[in-house]
Motif scaffolding. Sequence first.
Motif, PDB file in Angstrom:
ATOM      1  N   ALA A 138     -87.503 -26.190  15.226  1.00  0.00           N
ATOM      2  CA  ALA A 138     -88.185 -25.321  14.265  1.00  0.00           C
ATOM      3  C   ALA A 138     -89.284 -26.146  13.604  1.00  0.00           C
ATOM      4  CB  ALA A 138     -87.196 -24.814  13.225  1.00  0.00           C
ATOM      5  N   TYR A 189     -89.449 -20.525  10.588  1.00  0.00           N
ATOM      6  CA  TYR A 189     -88.699 -20.942  11.765  1.00  0.00           C
ATOM      7  C   TYR A 189     -89.704 -21.499  12.769  1.00  0.00           C
ATOM      8  CZ  TYR A 189     -85.048 -20.993  15.256  1.00  0.00           C
ATOM      9  OH  TYR A 189     -84.135 -21.395  16.192  1.00  0.00           O
ATOM     10  N   HIS A 191     -85.158 -17.378  10.464  1.00  0.00           N
ATOM     11  CA  HIS A 191     -84.141 -18.226  11.084  1.00  0.00           C
ATOM     12  C   HIS A 191     -83.035 -17.383  11.710  1.00  0.00           C
ATOM     13  CE1 HIS A 191     -84.846 -22.492   9.602  1.00  0.00           C
ATOM     14  NE2 HIS A 191     -85.840 -21.819   9.096  1.00  0.00           N
ATOM     15  N   GLU A 201     -84.291 -15.621  14.824  1.00  0.00           N
ATOM     16  CA  GLU A 201     -85.423 -16.301  15.460  1.00  0.00           C
ATOM     17  C   GLU A 201     -86.551 -15.317  15.723  1.00  0.00           C
ATOM     18  OE1 GLU A 201     -83.414 -19.745  17.963  1.00  0.00           O
ATOM     19  OE2 GLU A 201     -82.925 -17.814  18.858  1.00  0.00           O
ATOM     20  N   HIS A 221     -87.095 -11.131  18.392  1.00  0.00           N
ATOM     21  CA  HIS A 221     -87.034 -12.544  18.777  1.00  0.00           C
ATOM     22  C   HIS A 221     -88.392 -12.992  19.316  1.00  0.00           C
ATOM     23  CE1 HIS A 221     -85.820 -15.973  21.359  1.00  0.00           C
ATOM     24  NE2 HIS A 221     -84.829 -16.108  20.494  1.00  0.00           N
ATOM     25  N   GLU A 239     -90.497 -21.489  15.914  1.00  0.00           N
ATOM     26  CA  GLU A 239     -89.866 -22.266  16.974  1.00  0.00           C
ATOM     27  C   GLU A 239     -90.910 -22.867  17.914  1.00  0.00           C
ATOM     28  OE1 GLU A 239     -86.871 -20.083  19.178  1.00  0.00           O
ATOM     29  OE2 GLU A 239     -86.870 -21.589  20.765  1.00  0.00           O
ATOM     30  N   GLY A 290     -92.829 -16.256  14.387  1.00  0.00           N
ATOM     31  CA  GLY A 290     -91.390 -16.045  14.206  1.00  0.00           C
ATOM     32  C   GLY A 290     -90.944 -16.731  12.928  1.00  0.00           C
ATOM     33  N   ARG A 313     -80.318 -26.803  15.294  1.00  0.00           N
ATOM     34  CA  ARG A 313     -81.714 -26.494  15.546  1.00  0.00           C
ATOM     35  C   ARG A 313     -82.682 -26.930  14.458  1.00  0.00           C
ATOM     36  NH1 ARG A 313     -80.489 -20.366  17.153  1.00  0.00           N
ATOM     37  NH2 ARG A 313     -79.930 -20.372  14.970  1.00  0.00           N
TER      38      ARG A 313
END
Lengths: 615, 615
Positions: free
Chosen positions: A339, A288, A271, A274, A222, A290, A268, A359
């Motif tokens: 994202a 992703y 999906h 994460e 993560h 984030e 990252g 998200r």
Amino acid sequence: WGERQRTNAAATLEHCLRWMHHVGWIDNFRAAVEGRLPRDRRGREFSDSDVYKLIEAMAWEHGRTGDPGPDAAIRELTAIIAPVQEDDGYLNTAFGRPGQPGRYSDLEWGHELYCYGHLIQAGVARARTAGADDVFVTIARRAADHVCDVFGPDGLDGVCGHPEIEMALVELARYTGEQRYLDQAVAFVERRGHGTLADIEFGRTYYQDDVPVREADVFRGHAVRALYLASGAVDVAVESRDDDLLDAVVRQWEATVARRTYITGGMGSQHMDEAFGDDFVLPPDRAYSETCAGVASVMLSWRLLLATGEPRFADLAERTLYNVVAASPAADGRSFFYANTLHQRRRGAVPAADTDSPRAASSMRAPWFAVSCCPPNVARTLAGLATYLVTAGPSGLQIHQYADAVVSTHLDDGAPVGFETTTGYPHDGVVTVRITEAPGTPWTLSLRVPAWATRGGVLVEPDGRRRPVEPGTADVHRRFAVGEVVRLELPTSPRWVAADPRIDAVRGTAAVERGPLVMCVESPDLPAGHEVDDVRVDAASAPADADGTVTVAGSYEQVGDASWPYQSPASSSGTRTPARIPLVPYFTWAERGPSTMRVWLPTLTPEGGPADEHT
Amino acid sequence: WGERQRTNAAATLEHCLRWMHHVGWIDNFRAAVEGRLPRDRRGREFSDSDVYKLIEAMAWEHGRTGDPGPDAAIRELTAIIAPVQEDDGYLNTAFGRPGQPGRYSDLEWGHELYCYGHLIQAGVARARTAGADDVFVTIARRAADHVCDVFGPDGLDGVCGHPEIEMALVELARYTGEQRYLDQAVAFVERRGHGTLADIEFGRTYYQDDVPVREADVFRGHAVRALYLASGAVDVAVESRDDDLLDAVVRQWEATVARRTYITGGMGSQHMDEAFGDDFVLPPDRAYSETCAGVASVMLSWRLLLATGEPRFADLAERTLYNVVAASPAADGRSFFYANTLHQRRRGAVPAADTDSPRAASSMRAPWFAVSCCPPNVARTLAGLATYLVTAGPSGLQIHQYADAVVSTHLDDGAPVGFETTTGYPHDGVVTVRITEAPGTPWTLSLRVPAWATRGGVLVEPDGRRRPVEPGTADVHRRFAVGEVVRLELPTSPRWVAADPRIDAVRGTAAVERGPLVMCVESPDLPAGHEVDDVRVDAASAPADADGTVTVAGSYEQVGDASWPYQSPASSSGTRTPARIPLVPYFTWAERGPSTMRVWLPTLTPEGGPADEHT
């Protein structure tokens, strides 16, 4: 950035506060006092932490401008939160009451220590901007003491499924001088990687409990967890003068930057969890990336910069600030990307204004999410942004990030020193530094020359002398006089960028950068009837820049569906319409309604397909 | 396939049964009777269904060979399951008891109707191979009656979060002639897409409750769910003579095959929600391509072939059987792929022999999974494979899939007809059909010429006349005599294949196919010191085939890490060592210990990178 900070103050803080009331995360604290838990609890198990992040943002904002608004809001939230803290310092709305899971019964997913981490970071921000006596600071300290009591040498031998407490404890140790907090942070960093957490579906890699921090080779699992942990490890290393630990994190950072980072600085790629993907697995369309991982990466880069003084860490921070963090909030500060894809293939729906959004479901920013860590994380980053710009060292001042700024500090010998920076950065590469306070003795003003400025950078000294500069650091050492000006001129003509050939997902494409900005093609700029996926570029021809409007030579190619998309290479490839293709900065996309967008553009020449075996 | 069937019978069925005992899924039924639920329940909420799938596999296997082993096993399992069925026909070990969620309280995730679907499919298989009076058949019928009672016109207006019951009810209606079952299947198909299920994080798209079946444009959401639903819709359309519904599914199939299907036939590219990605989002390295989605796609293709007679459906079934379904089980039939990546970058660990494995964690097949739908799904497909080979129509027989086979049936007028097929397919493209029974009147023998056989296919008629054939169907219409032979000679020289330019993830690469087989490069075949990701191929040079050993011209390229992987295009691209690169059939990979593998190979020429803007 100044405008971003003003929007953050004027819109985002209030927006976050309103939503946290709306979705019940603040009421959870009231419900705790009124005995309405667990019945009335709303939000995920870590929702307390977002309230704390918002308080941190408000604290920095109050410190930045002295505006009484955020100060009042913090006092109000403090009054709501304070009575929830138990006699032994425990504070969490999701655990420990009848009908709730027991305290620390779920270190894997419970996020109790993570929530303390944000509480303590907010407490430190409050202490640094309102003083140590503030009630909220007291709450944070009591929580930290509780953590040391429970997880200390004779206590629970556990770590939190989500790192965050580590850096918070070091920050508190720095502020208070209390060795105990540092020791506890050291313990948490050292305990991790020994499998005290359960082996979940994603594996212990997910929360970095697979390999001890000082033995790992690369960031994995993560992304936010990995980067928060690394930040905490750097904090621990610096305060404990533990060079081995620092070197381990630098090594992991290097491998991650070389193999697991998007061109935007985004980290990252998966999906599902994460998480960081394997080396070189960086699909633009399934990125992703984030927002919180971007924030975390900036936090880490900043710590590594402070620990080492090396400009490469400021380079990545700059890239990530402009192309991940700045991309998240809308220009009005009231909606956010969670994202950050690098390739949007379909126009999404306009997100709901009154309910939280998934998200990564739309091509547009959403006002709030069921897991809404990103908005307050961006808010605290923007409110505290000034701290990233400049450092002072024994020999002088170092400017790491460029923005309009007024700096007033002192050298190690106590002599006051100051300057004003004015710049049109990032759209314009000229940075002017005017000395406003000078000690009368010689000192060094250092300016970072970004890694992207490979050619044509010039430093203009106070005497008018122009000297070429290379990526790294450009120093001016002199007895500065007030009013003297140093000017850095960086080349912002747009340039083609190619990816490492091992990044399979962008093979046969190129991207454009301009200064620190990654550029993209977005559908509203294309002629009717053409989509971003029709774009083919001629990367042999340099991008053009007409007063900041960037275009590249290329074609729109339209391909019809085959009944089966895998054919003999002889098959034709559609019709091409030559055109100049316009680009815009990536961080500005999705402000004009649902759109499609891409960063990596397929190259026209050479054509590429394999030859037919019969020709 | 014959060998696969023998392995399935000799190893896989027993393997699945042993694991289902080991992980407690069979004991759940005993525990239900003994009042030990919910305390002793093990496995996910849908684990009952895997026991039923295994029974279906055993039923087909018993029918195929008459072997008493599977028959005895079914009787044993029936005795365990029967007492769990309640008076009203309800049967599920996860719902409805004190301490368990109530019946049908969670249609989104409960899988109760899904479990009935597999129960009923197994019941039909049992009925067709052991007769309608078998106890297990009775259980299945009682469950079907219960479903019609509860979800009928005056009952619950709901559908199951996981489609499956639809095709099961039609199969039962076909076997029994009961209109009620068909009506219920129609109701389930028509209800879906109207949002009776909750709007979950993945959206209602996940379980196809977003758009009614007859209005959708493409398969979307969870791949197995989408394909099972489509299969049920075809069944409903055929039995109700609902051409609109059939056309809708065909349209969705066309769009999905053109835009959302891997070269292997694999469907569903997203790990996160096991779902179809957007059009053309088909990353080889992050391919999910679940084995069960492959099984489901074959089920759908077969139904569409029966409904339309069009060979394109048999083409996709062939591709999917050889390159997804056959890839899942190991040669020994005791371990399986759940996900079927097209690019393995790292060697995985050897999966645990005694505990279940995550879905997609290793580069190797695993003996069992926490969600272990795939092994019994493969088992029932292999056991029933014979049904996919040949159809009989009013004017003759059609051979759709090629394998050694003995066929004996009759024409519409009742005249007996038969033939024997012998072939080295898929390694060899020669198929010999010898007539073993002939009615004495003219009839048509139709042979599918696969879509991949674009050049050089030849049909040899009984009189020795050779005629070139094109992809589609080759017919021989004559008064056949017993002993006459028709021979189809298909070209199996390996060939380059290029992807639609909109599939970004494989831009600048090519793949090799040989006959119906997708080929790959696997690390055990490479010289020491080289990895599959070093491979660059010269796709202008035709692949070579020396007695089935396929090689292509190319190089091994080694690239060192840059500190930042996105650079000016001038940067060099490493060192190249020319070589002939060996390939093996994709379905055979990962049988030689942990390895790396890739299907899409970067092309050497043209080189590809964009030019430096200063040159």
